[in-house]
Design an enzyme around this catalytic site. Structure first.
Site, PDB file in Angstrom:
ATOM      1  N   GLU A   1      15.143  23.657 -17.239  1.00  0.00           N
ATOM      2  CA  GLU A   1      15.489  25.070 -17.292  1.00  0.00           C
ATOM      3  C   GLU A   1      14.887  25.752 -18.519  1.00  0.00           C
ATOM      4  O   GLU A   1      15.342  25.542 -19.643  1.00  0.00           O
ATOM      5  CB  GLU A   1      17.002  25.262 -17.306  1.00  0.00           C
TER       6      GLU A   1
ATOM      7  N   GLU B   1      25.458  31.522 -12.245  1.00  0.00           N
ATOM      8  CA  GLU B   1      25.691  31.238 -13.664  1.00  0.00           C
ATOM      9  C   GLU B   1      25.695  32.544 -14.461  1.00  0.00           C
ATOM     10  O   GLU B   1      24.748  32.866 -15.177  1.00  0.00           O
ATOM     11  CB  GLU B   1      24.635  30.267 -14.199  1.00  0.00           C
TER      12      GLU B   1
END
Length: 308
Positions: free
Chosen positions: A189, A284
């Protein structure tokens, strides 16, 4: 009462019930259909986090997962899964299997996003990462996860960028060797949290995944972070698509639910759907409102951007 009078009166009663409050039979039929479709599964597999629906479902995670399913969600995310007991991890996995839901990512424990950086090439940091990968395999087995998040760590200022990249590739190869036999994919990520982080751009992550050259090393494309760092979202996803295995979202500015910022999520989700993306879309992000009002706003936002 004569049968003819009974039928006449019954017809009047039925008519009154159908047209009371200004609603026609057609209107009532439409409302019934809307009610049924309100909790139908979404077109994409959006994955909420614990706490997003606790105002209604309560603090118990399993109860909240059941409520998420009732609302039409078919996935979850839980970054903190490694911090749960083995028994709770197993119960989550069993419940998801029973409901036909997908477990999204959790984060491989390595001490924090910037800590113990693989860019440094230090054996002690690699050992910490390898230990976290081995632990993650066991956690994933219990909760039925197939993707785990990895953030390589911070830049190391006294090493050339090429050397750091090589160190990251070598460290990730060690992780891929652990995950491959179990069919688990670590997703890297790139983040926007701080410029101190080594991994910040999608093309940089693409290059690293190509170098690792493993089905167990792919990209987690977080739309919120990439909007902040590089923009040009759909084109950059298209450029890196062969290495993207997981999506997370949040609007910008504010990192709250879609429709609260500048990103055209309806168009982006339509693109993902047409690309054939079947994985979890991790929610998220925070919420624009609190309590039950916030829960309703959250579901409404996802229904809106999912209506393409």
């Amino acid at each position: 009462m004569k049968r003819s009078d009974f039928l006449k009166n019954s017809s009047l009663l039925v008519g009154a019930s159908l047209f009371s409050n200004g609603l026609s039979a057609k209107d009532q039929s439409t409302n019934s259909m809307d009610s049924k479709s309100a909790n139908q599964p979404f077109k994409l597999n959006y994955g909420p986090h614990q706490g997003m629906f606790s105002a209604t479902a309560g603090k118990n995670f399993l109860d909240e997962i059941k409520y998420m399913h009732e609302l039409g969600f078919r996935g979850i995310e839980d970054n903190g899964m490694p911090g749960r007991s083995a028994d709770e991890q197993k119960k989550v996995g069993e419940l998801l299997a029973k409901l036909g839901m997908t477990m999204g990512v959790f984060v491989v424990p390595k001490g924090g996003n910037g800590a113990n950086s693989l860019a440094a090439g230090k054996q002690e940091f690699i050992d910490i990462f390898v230990k976290g990968c081995k632990e993650s395999v066991e956690i994933a087995k219990r909760c039925n996860a197939k993707h785990v998040t990895v953030v390589p760590g911070d830049y190391v200022r006294n090493l050339p960028i090429g050397v750091q990249t090589g160190n990251v590739v070598e460290g990730l190869r060690r992780g891929a060797e652990i995950f491959e036999p179990h069919g688990i994919t670590m997703v890297l990520e790139p983040l926007s949290d701080t410029p101190d982080l080594f991994l910040r751009f999608s093309d940089q992550t693409y290059e690293i995944c190509k170098a690792v050259n493993s089905p167990s090393c792919k990209i987690l494309y977080d739309v919120y972070h990439m909007q902040k760092n590089e923009g040009n979202l759909i084109q950059m996803m298209e450029n890196c698509w062969s290495e993207i295995a997981y999506i997370q979202v949040g609007d910008n500015p504010g990192r709250r639910e879609p429709t609260t910022g500048e990103i055209n999520y309806k168009n982006l989700f339509k693109w993902l759907y047409e690309k054939g993306y079947k994985g979890v879309v991790g929610m998220e992000h925070g919420m624009s409102k609190s309590g039950k009002e916030g829960e309703e706003a959250l579901v409404k936002a996802y229904r809106e951007v999912d209506s393409f």
